[in-house]
Design a protein around this motif. Sequence first.
Motif, PDB file in Angstrom:
ATOM      1  N   ARG A  76      -6.986 -59.231 -59.479  1.00 50.36           N
ATOM      2  CA  ARG A  76      -7.061 -57.852 -59.957  1.00 50.36           C
ATOM      3  C   ARG A  76      -8.259 -57.725 -60.893  1.00 50.36           C
ATOM      4  O   ARG A  76      -8.442 -58.548 -61.787  1.00 50.36           O
ATOM      5  N   LEU A  77      -9.040 -56.683 -60.659  1.00 54.18           N
ATOM      6  CA  LEU A  77     -10.215 -56.422 -61.474  1.00 54.18           C
ATOM      7  C   LEU A  77      -9.951 -55.250 -62.414  1.00 54.18           C
ATOM      8  O   LEU A  77      -9.651 -54.139 -61.967  1.00 54.18           O
ATOM      9  N   HIS A  78     -10.067 -55.509 -63.698  1.00 58.18           N
ATOM     10  CA  HIS A  78      -9.833 -54.495 -64.729  1.00 58.18           C
ATOM     11  C   HIS A  78     -11.134 -54.311 -65.509  1.00 58.18           C
ATOM     12  O   HIS A  78     -11.638 -55.252 -66.121  1.00 58.18           O
ATOM     13  N   ILE A 185     -13.273 -57.115 -67.814  1.00 54.87           N
ATOM     14  CA  ILE A 185     -14.643 -57.050 -68.324  1.00 54.87           C
ATOM     15  C   ILE A 185     -14.788 -55.819 -69.221  1.00 54.87           C
ATOM     16  O   ILE A 185     -14.415 -54.709 -68.832  1.00 54.87           O
ATOM     17  N   LEU A 186     -15.354 -56.030 -70.406  1.00 57.54           N
ATOM     18  CA  LEU A 186     -15.618 -54.943 -71.343  1.00 57.54           C
ATOM     19  C   LEU A 186     -17.063 -54.467 -71.176  1.00 57.54           C
ATOM     20  O   LEU A 186     -17.991 -55.281 -71.188  1.00 57.54           O
ATOM     21  N   ILE A 187     -17.229 -53.155 -71.027  1.00 56.80           N
ATOM     22  CA  ILE A 187     -18.560 -52.542 -70.913  1.00 56.80           C
ATOM     23  C   ILE A 187     -18.695 -51.507 -72.032  1.00 56.80           C
ATOM     24  O   ILE A 187     -17.871 -50.593 -72.142  1.00 56.80           O
ATOM     25  N   GLY A 188     -19.745 -51.625 -72.844  1.00 57.73           N
ATOM     26  CA  GLY A 188     -19.893 -50.777 -74.019  1.00 57.73           C
ATOM     27  C   GLY A 188     -20.559 -49.442 -73.768  1.00 57.73           C
ATOM     28  O   GLY A 188     -20.988 -49.135 -72.651  1.00 57.73           O
ATOM     29  N   CYS A 226     -18.510 -54.527 -61.354  1.00 55.52           N
ATOM     30  CA  CYS A 226     -17.490 -54.310 -60.332  1.00 55.52           C
ATOM     31  C   CYS A 226     -17.904 -54.940 -59.004  1.00 55.52           C
ATOM     32  O   CYS A 226     -17.143 -55.689 -58.386  1.00 55.52           O
ATOM     33  N   HIS A 227     -19.118 -54.638 -58.570  1.00 57.32           N
ATOM     34  CA  HIS A 227     -19.582 -55.171 -57.291  1.00 57.32           C
ATOM     35  C   HIS A 227     -19.691 -56.693 -57.320  1.00 57.32           C
ATOM     36  O   HIS A 227     -19.355 -57.370 -56.338  1.00 57.32           O
ATOM     37  N   SER A 228     -20.132 -57.253 -58.429  1.00 57.30           N
ATOM     38  CA  SER A 228     -20.281 -58.709 -58.529  1.00 57.30           C
ATOM     39  C   SER A 228     -18.941 -59.414 -58.336  1.00 57.30           C
ATOM     40  O   SER A 228     -18.843 -60.412 -57.616  1.00 57.30           O
ATOM     41  N   VAL A 229     -17.900 -58.882 -58.972  1.00 58.32           N
ATOM     42  CA  VAL A 229     -16.575 -59.504 -58.864  1.00 58.32           C
ATOM     43  C   VAL A 229     -16.017 -59.356 -57.459  1.00 58.32           C
ATOM     44  O   VAL A 229     -15.532 -60.324 -56.857  1.00 58.32           O
ATOM     45  N   VAL A 230     -16.080 -58.148 -56.903  1.00 61.02           N
ATOM     46  CA  VAL A 230     -15.536 -57.906 -55.569  1.00 61.02           C
ATOM     47  C   VAL A 230     -16.302 -58.709 -54.524  1.00 61.02           C
ATOM     48  O   VAL A 230     -15.712 -59.348 -53.650  1.00 61.02           O
ATOM     49  N   PHE A 231     -17.633 -58.699 -54.615  1.00 60.48           N
ATOM     50  CA  PHE A 231     -18.458 -59.400 -53.621  1.00 60.48           C
ATOM     51  C   PHE A 231     -18.172 -60.898 -53.635  1.00 60.48           C
ATOM     52  O   PHE A 231     -18.011 -61.521 -52.581  1.00 60.48           O
ATOM     53  N   LYS A 232     -18.091 -61.499 -54.833  1.00 63.13           N
ATOM     54  CA  LYS A 232     -17.875 -62.944 -54.905  1.00 63.13           C
ATOM     55  C   LYS A 232     -16.504 -63.326 -54.370  1.00 63.13           C
ATOM     56  O   LYS A 232     -16.353 -64.338 -53.678  1.00 63.13           O
ATOM     57  N   ASN A 233     -15.495 -62.503 -54.654  1.00 63.77           N
ATOM     58  CA  ASN A 233     -14.155 -62.794 -54.144  1.00 63.77           C
ATOM     59  C   ASN A 233     -14.076 -62.608 -52.642  1.00 63.77           C
ATOM     60  O   ASN A 233     -13.444 -63.421 -51.947  1.00 63.77           O
ATOM     61  N   GLU A 234     -14.719 -61.571 -52.119  1.00 63.44           N
ATOM     62  CA  GLU A 234     -14.711 -61.364 -50.662  1.00 63.44           C
ATOM     63  C   GLU A 234     -15.483 -62.478 -49.951  1.00 63.44           C
ATOM     64  O   GLU A 234     -15.086 -62.931 -48.884  1.00 63.44           O
ATOM     65  N   TRP A 235     -16.589 -62.906 -50.565  1.00 66.88           N
ATOM     66  CA  TRP A 235     -17.363 -64.009 -49.986  1.00 66.88           C
ATOM     67  C   TRP A 235     -16.500 -65.271 -49.920  1.00 66.88           C
ATOM     68  O   TRP A 235     -16.497 -65.972 -48.906  1.00 66.88           O
TER      69      TRP A 235
END
Length: 239
Positions: A76-78, A185-188, A226-235
């Motif tokens: 899960r990505l938060h 992941i916290l984004i300011g 977001c894309h980095s997490v999803v892409f690495k997990n899908e890969w």
Amino acid sequence: MQLFYNSTLTPETKTFTFDREESRHIIKVLRKKEGDSIHVTNGLGNLFHTKITLASDHKCTVEIVECTYQKPASYRLHLAVAPTKMNERYEWFLEKATEIGIHTITPILCDHSERTVFKTERMEKIIVAAMKQSNQLYVPELQAPIPFSTFIQAPFSGQKFIAHCEESQRQSLQEALKTQEDVLILIGPEGDFSVKEIESACAKGFVPITLGNTRLRTETAAIVACHSVVFKNEWYENK
């Protein structure tokens, strides 16, 4: 596939009626008629294959022919993202992150935040529209805005990162990220996190990360993360 959304549906539901707005869209815009198929999700992983039994632009009723289920992702990505000064930019982030595959979003109010008013109802509609457009069966959860200092106190069983621009030791997200584990992941805000906030987050176990060599806007940084997490997990799942 033209996908519709109704949160009240369960696998036990036999028939249901769309509201007036969606009924008009189905009959007047899409020109559907009795006997035609409609696909609907409840945002919880179920896909309902339905057949129109009453084709009225005031009251479109369908019969559920089949219900299938899609298992959730192995992680899960938060993303906890500070509201942007302009609402349109945050709305863009919500739309694109939903299309990519985010699971939870929390607006965090930071020391340098310039906006504290958050139109939750409008934001939720944008998320649902993006979910339908991208043919996804899970609707991301949009949590209520919360002060940064309160948010980082909450327990979280997974990887925790804080992306910031201070000249200090940071890891690349791609190198630090582990697959098939929950991620927060916290984004300011536009002015970045304050030094105090960064220190507080690190004291709570958040790992400082960088998202690249350039300075990114808040909404851009959130999309990159977001894309980095999803892409690495899908890969990892497809290799």
